[in-house]
Design a protein around this motif. Sequence first.
Motif, PDB file in Angstrom:
ATOM      1  N   LEU A   1      41.244  47.819  45.168  1.00  9.47           N
ATOM      2  CA  LEU A   1      41.387  47.847  43.730  1.00  9.47           C
ATOM      3  C   LEU A   1      42.484  46.899  43.268  1.00  9.47           C
ATOM      4  O   LEU A   1      43.622  46.985  43.698  1.00  9.47           O
ATOM      5  CB  LEU A   1      41.698  49.274  43.283  1.00  9.47           C
ATOM      6  CG  LEU A   1      41.533  49.593  41.791  1.00  9.47           C
ATOM      7  CD1 LEU A   1      40.074  49.473  41.379  1.00  9.47           C
ATOM      8  CD2 LEU A   1      42.045  51.004  41.502  1.00  9.47           C
ATOM      9  N   THR A   2      42.103  45.973  42.373  1.00  3.97           N
ATOM     10  CA  THR A   2      43.069  45.062  41.774  1.00  3.97           C
ATOM     11  C   THR A   2      42.530  44.612  40.422  1.00  3.97           C
ATOM     12  O   THR A   2      41.329  44.412  40.260  1.00  3.97           O
ATOM     13  CB  THR A   2      43.324  43.834  42.675  1.00  3.97           C
ATOM     14  OG1 THR A   2      44.294  42.978  42.056  1.00  3.97           O
ATOM     15  CG2 THR A   2      42.063  43.024  42.890  1.00  3.97           C
ATOM     16  N   CYS A   3      43.402  44.505  39.437  1.00  7.24           N
ATOM     17  CA  CYS A   3      43.019  44.071  38.086  1.00  7.24           C
ATOM     18  C   CYS A   3      41.888  44.925  37.522  1.00  7.24           C
ATOM     19  O   CYS A   3      41.008  44.412  36.820  1.00  7.24           O
ATOM     20  CB  CYS A   3      42.616  42.595  38.091  1.00  7.24           C
ATOM     21  SG  CYS A   3      44.018  41.471  38.195  1.00  7.24           S
ATOM     22  N   ALA A   4      41.899  46.211  37.815  1.00  5.86           N
ATOM     23  CA  ALA A   4      40.831  47.079  37.332  1.00  5.86           C
ATOM     24  C   ALA A   4      40.877  47.215  35.820  1.00  5.86           C
ATOM     25  O   ALA A   4      41.922  47.513  35.243  1.00  5.86           O
ATOM     26  CB  ALA A   4      40.937  48.461  37.977  1.00  5.86           C
ATOM     27  N   LEU A   5      39.729  46.971  35.158  1.00  5.53           N
ATOM     28  CA  LEU A   5      39.609  47.117  33.718  1.00  5.53           C
ATOM     29  C   LEU A   5      40.670  46.306  32.972  1.00  5.53           C
ATOM     30  O   LEU A   5      41.195  46.742  31.954  1.00  5.53           O
ATOM     31  CB  LEU A   5      39.680  48.591  33.320  1.00  5.53           C
ATOM     32  CG  LEU A   5      38.659  49.517  34.004  1.00  5.53           C
ATOM     33  CD1 LEU A   5      38.885  50.950  33.565  1.00  5.53           C
ATOM     34  CD2 LEU A   5      37.241  49.083  33.748  1.00  5.53           C
ATOM     35  N   ALA A   6      40.953  45.121  33.487  1.00  4.30           N
ATOM     36  CA  ALA A   6      41.929  44.221  32.880  1.00  4.30           C
ATOM     37  C   ALA A   6      41.365  42.810  32.872  1.00  4.30           C
ATOM     38  O   ALA A   6      40.513  42.461  33.702  1.00  4.30           O
ATOM     39  CB  ALA A   6      43.250  44.270  33.647  1.00  4.30           C
ATOM     40  N   ALA A   7      41.847  42.000  31.935  1.00  5.46           N
ATOM     41  CA  ALA A   7      41.331  40.644  31.795  1.00  5.46           C
ATOM     42  C   ALA A   7      41.491  39.829  33.074  1.00  5.46           C
ATOM     43  O   ALA A   7      40.675  38.945  33.366  1.00  5.46           O
ATOM     44  CB  ALA A   7      42.030  39.935  30.635  1.00  5.46           C
ATOM     45  N   CYS A   8      42.529  40.130  33.856  1.00  5.44           N
ATOM     46  CA  CYS A   8      42.751  39.359  35.086  1.00  5.44           C
ATOM     47  C   CYS A   8      41.645  39.562  36.117  1.00  5.44           C
ATOM     48  O   CYS A   8      41.534  38.779  37.067  1.00  5.44           O
ATOM     49  CB  CYS A   8      44.108  39.699  35.687  1.00  5.44           C
ATOM     50  SG  CYS A   8      44.344  41.435  36.127  1.00  5.44           S
ATOM     51  N   PHE A   9      40.787  40.587  35.932  1.00  2.00           N
ATOM     52  CA  PHE A   9      39.659  40.750  36.853  1.00  2.00           C
ATOM     53  C   PHE A   9      38.777  39.502  36.828  1.00  2.00           C
ATOM     54  O   PHE A   9      38.166  39.143  37.844  1.00  2.00           O
ATOM     55  CB  PHE A   9      38.825  41.979  36.488  1.00  2.00           C
ATOM     56  CG  PHE A   9      37.609  42.150  37.364  1.00  2.00           C
ATOM     57  CD1 PHE A   9      37.720  42.596  38.671  1.00  2.00           C
ATOM     58  CD2 PHE A   9      36.337  41.853  36.883  1.00  2.00           C
ATOM     59  CE1 PHE A   9      36.601  42.742  39.487  1.00  2.00           C
ATOM     60  CE2 PHE A   9      35.209  42.002  37.680  1.00  2.00           C
ATOM     61  CZ  PHE A   9      35.349  42.441  38.994  1.00  2.00           C
ATOM     62  N   GLY A  10      38.704  38.834  35.688  1.00  2.00           N
ATOM     63  CA  GLY A  10      37.883  37.637  35.583  1.00  2.00           C
ATOM     64  C   GLY A  10      38.313  36.511  36.493  1.00  2.00           C
ATOM     65  O   GLY A  10      37.526  35.593  36.755  1.00  2.00           O
ATOM     66  N   GLN A  11      39.561  36.548  36.988  1.00  2.00           N
ATOM     67  CA  GLN A  11      40.064  35.501  37.875  1.00  2.00           C
ATOM     68  C   GLN A  11      40.103  35.926  39.344  1.00  2.00           C
ATOM     69  O   GLN A  11      40.537  35.146  40.197  1.00  2.00           O
ATOM     70  CB  GLN A  11      41.468  35.076  37.420  1.00  2.00           C
ATOM     71  CG  GLN A  11      41.489  34.464  36.030  1.00  2.00           C
ATOM     72  CD  GLN A  11      40.517  33.296  35.887  1.00  2.00           C
ATOM     73  OE1 GLN A  11      40.504  32.388  36.723  1.00  2.00           O
ATOM     74  NE2 GLN A  11      39.699  33.318  34.843  1.00  2.00           N
ATOM     75  N   THR A  12      39.670  37.131  39.635  1.00  2.00           N
ATOM     76  CA  THR A  12      39.559  37.549  41.033  1.00  2.00           C
ATOM     77  C   THR A  12      38.318  36.925  41.652  1.00  2.00           C
ATOM     78  O   THR A  12      37.408  36.485  40.939  1.00  2.00           O
ATOM     79  CB  THR A  12      39.456  39.079  41.140  1.00  2.00           C
ATOM     80  OG1 THR A  12      38.224  39.505  40.516  1.00  2.00           O
ATOM     81  CG2 THR A  12      40.642  39.771  40.467  1.00  2.00           C
ATOM     82  N   PRO A  13      38.243  36.844  42.980  1.00  2.00           N
ATOM     83  CA  PRO A  13      37.024  36.322  43.604  1.00  2.00           C
ATOM     84  C   PRO A  13      35.775  37.077  43.156  1.00  2.00           C
ATOM     85  O   PRO A  13      34.716  36.480  42.930  1.00  2.00           O
ATOM     86  CB  PRO A  13      37.291  36.507  45.104  1.00  2.00           C
ATOM     87  CG  PRO A  13      38.788  36.465  45.224  1.00  2.00           C
ATOM     88  CD  PRO A  13      39.297  37.144  43.978  1.00  2.00           C
ATOM     89  N   GLN A  14      35.909  38.393  43.011  1.00  2.00           N
ATOM     90  CA  GLN A  14      34.759  39.194  42.572  1.00  2.00           C
ATOM     91  C   GLN A  14      34.364  38.856  41.139  1.00  2.00           C
ATOM     92  O   GLN A  14      33.182  38.691  40.831  1.00  2.00           O
ATOM     93  CB  GLN A  14      35.091  40.674  42.691  1.00  2.00           C
ATOM     94  CG  GLN A  14      35.270  41.164  44.115  1.00  2.00           C
ATOM     95  CD  GLN A  14      36.689  41.028  44.644  1.00  2.00           C
ATOM     96  OE1 GLN A  14      37.513  40.285  44.090  1.00  2.00           O
ATOM     97  NE2 GLN A  14      37.001  41.758  45.712  1.00  2.00           N
ATOM     98  N   GLY A  15      35.372  38.763  40.251  1.00  2.00           N
ATOM     99  CA  GLY A  15      35.082  38.465  38.859  1.00  2.00           C
ATOM    100  C   GLY A  15      34.486  37.084  38.668  1.00  2.00           C
ATOM    101  O   GLY A  15      33.555  36.896  37.866  1.00  2.00           O
ATOM    102  N   LEU A  16      35.005  36.104  39.374  1.00  2.00           N
ATOM    103  CA  LEU A  16      34.478  34.741  39.278  1.00  2.00           C
ATOM    104  C   LEU A  16      33.041  34.685  39.789  1.00  2.00           C
ATOM    105  O   LEU A  16      32.177  34.016  39.194  1.00  2.00           O
ATOM    106  CB  LEU A  16      35.374  33.787  40.078  1.00  2.00           C
ATOM    107  CG  LEU A  16      36.766  33.548  39.490  1.00  2.00           C
ATOM    108  CD1 LEU A  16      37.656  32.844  40.506  1.00  2.00           C
ATOM    109  CD2 LEU A  16      36.665  32.730  38.207  1.00  2.00           C
TER     110      LEU A  16
END
Length: 258
Positions: free
Chosen positions: A178-193
């Motif tokens: 779990l990292t950047c859960a329900l936060a804008a920074c999730f968009g910059q995680t490998p998963q979000g990208l």
Amino acid sequence: MSSRSRSPVFVCAVVVAAALGLVGCAPVTAPIRSSSATPEAADTPTPTPTPTPSGFDKTALPIDDPASIWVVVNKVRPLEPSTYVPADLITTPVPHLNPPGLRSEAASAMAAMFATAKAEGAGGMQLQSASRSYGVQVKVYNGYVSSVGEDGADAQSARPGYSEHQTGLAADISAVPLTCALAACFGQTPQGLWLAANAYRFGFLLRYPADKTAITGYMYEPWHFRYIGVPLATEMHATGVTTLEEFFGLPPAPDYAP
């Protein structure tokens, strides 16, 4: 959640989690018939219908029927009935933090998407939040109101009867671990990208883009994906249209009716 330790999103996560036992926070008018704060209405752009490309039929499925995978739900298009419950909810066979119910078609697509993401090097993913009933949404929304007030709540959580989660077609996704859960920074995680670039292959749409708050009525949510089926998701990707409102030529929905 994010580095913004005192942000409204973080505070609402605590309130909602405490009220419901959930991990994190989930982020009237013409009814849908069953067959970042929002900007001022004066500044709201009006979507124009996109031309129908050859071979794609925008009328193939209804957008007013809550049972349709193309149903458009927003602040001016509530579900009818407001307590609608999908008939084909199943347990999505993926890692999850909260009850992982989705409609059967969406659940199968989600499982395939998670497996492909991992195989393609994006890392592990999990369902943070999936289908929510009208009653659960009452608690979620009220938790936001208690922590950030009604205006703050409306920017990041749907009122009961207006939530995509109630359709069984929407999912909040987070990373494993779990990292950047329900936060804008999730968009910059490998998963979000990976999701932003590839979710359409499995029929999912990033429903609340960063530059379309005036259209959707919600702040940027890189974790919130809505199942619309592969044909529509592929068509939207190919034409560069990023919201259902714009694709179907519907009015923007920045605010609820007074």
